[in-house]
Design an enzyme around this catalytic site. Sequence first.
Site, mmCIF file in Angstrom:
data_model
loop_
_atom_site.group_PDB
_atom_site.id
_atom_site.type_symbol
_atom_site.label_atom_id
_atom_site.label_comp_id
_atom_site.label_asym_id
_atom_site.label_seq_id
_atom_site.Cartn_x
_atom_site.Cartn_y
_atom_site.Cartn_z
ATOM 1 N N LYS A 97 3.441 7.432 7.907
ATOM 2 C CA LYS A 97 3.494 6.092 7.232
ATOM 3 C C LYS A 97 2.084 5.388 7.186
ATOM 4 O O LYS A 97 1.586 5.406 8.467
ATOM 5 C CB LYS A 97 4.557 5.090 7.809
ATOM 6 C CG LYS A 97 4.550 3.754 7.296
ATOM 7 C CD LYS A 97 5.582 2.799 7.697
ATOM 8 C CE LYS A 97 5.302 1.329 7.598
ATOM 9 N NZ LYS A 97 6.246 0.414 8.101
ATOM 10 N N ASP A 134 0.516 -4.663 7.232
ATOM 11 C CA ASP A 134 1.972 -5.201 6.801
ATOM 12 C C ASP A 134 2.052 -6.622 7.160
ATOM 13 O O ASP A 134 2.844 -7.010 8.164
ATOM 14 C CB ASP A 134 3.090 -4.214 7.521
ATOM 15 C CG ASP A 134 4.362 -4.727 7.094
ATOM 16 O OD1 ASP A 134 4.674 -5.072 6.142
ATOM 17 O OD2 ASP A 134 5.391 -4.272 7.853
ATOM 18 N N LYS A 178 6.174 -11.995 7.476
ATOM 19 C CA LYS A 178 6.408 -12.092 8.949
ATOM 20 C C LYS A 178 6.138 -13.488 9.668
ATOM 21 O O LYS A 178 4.815 -13.704 9.188
ATOM 22 C CB LYS A 178 5.661 -10.774 9.503
ATOM 23 C CG LYS A 178 6.172 -9.586 9.256
ATOM 24 C CD LYS A 178 5.428 -8.587 10.122
ATOM 25 C CE LYS A 178 5.792 -7.198 9.515
ATOM 26 N NZ LYS A 178 7.161 -6.806 9.853
ATOM 27 N N ASP A 222 0.465 -0.462 11.687
ATOM 28 C CA ASP A 222 1.467 0.101 10.595
ATOM 29 C C ASP A 222 0.737 1.456 10.137
ATOM 30 O O ASP A 222 1.750 1.949 9.101
ATOM 31 C CB ASP A 222 2.048 -1.017 9.803
ATOM 32 C CG ASP A 222 3.300 -0.783 9.423
ATOM 33 O OD1 ASP A 222 4.058 -0.168 10.197
ATOM 34 O OD2 ASP A 222 4.011 -1.565 8.664
ATOM 35 N N ASP A 278 9.984 -6.608 3.354
ATOM 36 C CA ASP A 278 9.099 -6.229 4.543
ATOM 37 C C ASP A 278 9.638 -4.766 4.858
ATOM 38 O O ASP A 278 9.204 -4.365 5.931
ATOM 39 C CB ASP A 278 9.472 -7.305 5.863
ATOM 40 C CG ASP A 278 8.649 -7.108 6.799
ATOM 41 O OD1 ASP A 278 7.562 -6.410 6.682
ATOM 42 O OD2 ASP A 278 8.958 -7.820 7.911
ATOM 43 N N GLU A 330 8.892 -1.843 3.553
ATOM 44 C CA GLU A 330 7.992 -1.462 2.705
ATOM 45 C C GLU A 330 7.698 0.112 2.995
ATOM 46 O O GLU A 330 7.632 0.966 2.065
ATOM 47 C CB GLU A 330 6.656 -2.140 2.499
ATOM 48 C CG GLU A 330 5.723 -1.982 3.545
ATOM 49 C CD GLU A 330 6.095 -2.221 5.114
ATOM 50 O OE1 GLU A 330 7.095 -3.071 5.299
ATOM 51 O OE2 GLU A 330 5.727 -1.502 6.087
ATOM 52 N N ARG A 333 9.517 2.360 4.022
ATOM 53 C CA ARG A 333 10.616 3.384 3.532
ATOM 54 C C ARG A 333 10.291 3.876 2.020
ATOM 55 O O ARG A 333 10.583 4.715 1.534
ATOM 56 C CB ARG A 333 12.154 2.993 4.037
ATOM 57 C CG ARG A 333 12.293 1.610 3.156
ATOM 58 C CD ARG A 333 13.634 1.116 3.823
ATOM 59 N NE ARG A 333 13.494 0.386 5.272
ATOM 60 C CZ ARG A 333 14.471 -0.071 5.860
ATOM 61 N NH1 ARG A 333 15.373 -0.111 5.688
ATOM 62 N NH2 ARG A 333 14.092 -0.451 7.088
HETATM 63 N N1 BES Z 1 6.269 -2.213 10.139
HETATM 64 C C1 BES Z 1 7.265 -2.764 10.239
HETATM 65 C C2 BES Z 1 8.194 -2.218 11.584
HETATM 66 C C3 BES Z 1 7.599 -2.443 13.034
HETATM 67 C C4 BES Z 1 8.012 -3.448 13.754
HETATM 68 C C5 BES Z 1 6.536 -1.803 13.307
HETATM 69 C C6 BES Z 1 7.378 -3.828 15.079
HETATM 70 C C7 BES Z 1 5.924 -1.902 14.533
HETATM 71 C C8 BES Z 1 6.333 -3.030 15.314
HETATM 72 C C9 BES Z 1 8.367 -2.569 9.091
HETATM 73 O O1 BES Z 1 7.528 -2.317 7.951
HETATM 74 C C10 BES Z 1 9.256 -3.698 9.227
HETATM 75 O O2 BES Z 1 8.825 -4.687 8.850
HETATM 76 N N2 BES Z 1 10.510 -3.446 9.296
HETATM 77 C C11 BES Z 1 11.380 -4.626 9.208
HETATM 78 C C12 BES Z 1 12.642 -3.930 8.427
HETATM 79 C C13 BES Z 1 13.752 -4.949 8.110
HETATM 80 C C14 BES Z 1 13.213 -5.731 6.975
HETATM 81 C C15 BES Z 1 15.000 -4.296 7.600
HETATM 82 C C16 BES Z 1 11.736 -4.940 10.587
HETATM 83 O O3 BES Z 1 11.890 -3.941 11.601
HETATM 84 O O4 BES Z 1 12.074 -5.950 10.924
HETATM 85 ZN ZN ZN Z 2 5.660 -1.705 7.915
HETATM 86 MN MN MN Z 3 7.206 -4.404 6.920
#
Ligand code: BES
Ligand code: ZN
Ligand code: MN
Length: 499
Positions: A264, A269, A276, A288, A347, A349, A351
């Site tokens: 990834k 992000d 966020k 990220d 968020d 993104e 996937r």
């Molecule tokens: N990059 C984040 C996941 C992440 C969280 C990485 C903490 C490192 C530390 C990912 O893109 C994300 O934002 N995921 C969301 C998914 C949700 C919207 C279903 C998450 O985990 O909150």
């Molecule tokens: Zn992310």
């Molecule tokens: Mn995200």
Amino acid sequence: MSLALELVPTPLETWEGECLLLLQTATPEWHLPQPLRDWDQQRWQGLLQETIQETQFTAKAQTTCAVRLPGPIRKLILVGLGDNPTLETLRRAVGTGLRQANSLKAKQVAISLPEPFRDPQGVRAVAEACYLTAHQDTRFKSPSPDSDKSFQVSSISLLAISPQPALTVALTQAQEIAAGVILARELVNAPANIVTPVTLAETARQLAQTYGLEVEVLGQAECEALGMGAFLGVAKASDLPPQFIHLTYKPTGESRGKLALIGKGLTFDSGGLNIKTDTRSIAMMKTDMGGAAAVLGTARAIARLGIPLEVHFLVAATENMISGRALHPGDILTASNQKTIEINNTDAEGRLTLADALVFAEKLEVDAIVDLATLTGACVIALGSEIAGLFTPDETLAQELLAASHSSGEKIWRMPLEESYNEGLSSLVADLKNTGPREGGAITAALFLKNFVHKTPWAHIDIAAPVWTEREGGYTNKGATGYGVRLLCQWLLNRANQN
Ligand code: BES
Ligand code: ZN
Ligand code: MN
């Protein structure tokens, strides 16, 4: 890397130098080994024994006992391995001992290992721990006369080990794998204004040029031509061009298999319009692209080591930003396998970018695909700060990766791909939604990815937690960990040897 590491046949009894690290396995009645007991009496009037008694050192794991001596050895550090030490115990003990040596201002260090670890595996583990402990990322700090913070140990000898071929190979492996880890760490530590999608592509090009890999970078138009609507949907809001990186290692001789590694590569992000809101979370989002960093670090190591496997390294690199062109919640995107995706959270993104990378990987007709991604906060909650989540429907691949995890020391834990949770991804208007409910968020993320792999054995590793650490100790330094390089290299080395 300015650390000189060598194997020297000199036994403990005759070594003389600045600082000795003595790694000791705990026994019911642990005591100082014989040559040192005599020396201690003859040269140091029992000072060493006295300190051992005073500090009640008994070789318990991760305990140390340091003594300053009048010479010829001036600093002696006993490091405990506990009973039944593993390779990971050994790595951590070496890190702990080196930190201690460094704080005593030692420059030249010799390490004495218990006999059973004087083999290729032990040598490799020790050497990796040395390189990883020594690496301090000070690139963005002004040089200061107060060099207290930087690592000063510059040469390390592993005592009583003759440099036989298998041991020299182990040492080279450690050096190249550590260099891969360090490349990954430095990519992750660098912020989003320094490491952009173009920087990642440039890094891949440079690796290709330096180490003889093939590289192709697809820009916006080429990705459009391939129908990568999911990846490009994420990239839309960024002012920086998306870069789809395809780096290939081909062995010089016969190839015994073909694999794809996907990382990834979100260089930042923000969350997009579902921004966020937590200050600390958004500030971490330069990490990220930790999956991409691991994949590039692995490419470097593999190119240097050479294995009889063809390996494709893929990164769909972009940022997740906000602008007038940003994805709206509710938008529908079409991925390169024609599946339609309703964006119910901008968020989620990662996937989306991985979806098109998985489709691309499958078209390469590889034997297996492994993706590494900082994919979900849910995986951090599930497994804590040190363990990555492993998701795969393939039993063999699961066992291979668990074995590689065990010997490399990079922890993974298998998680279920619970089919019934697919319901959470069903959409009223499209083939699927990009996010399911909060509960089981790491699992639905993996299930989402599974829609983009049809016939190839595939594993997804969620590295959101171990990509970064706030803890220092053993061979771990604060900041980016370079997680994944050691695991992937071990998996590839094992596969190269098994066929
Ligand atoms: N990059 C984040 C996941 C992440 C969280 C990485 C903490 C490192 C530390 C990912 O893109 C994300 O934002 N995921 C969301 C998914 C949700 C919207 C279903 C998450 O985990 O909150
Ligand atoms: Zn992310
Ligand atoms: Mn995200």
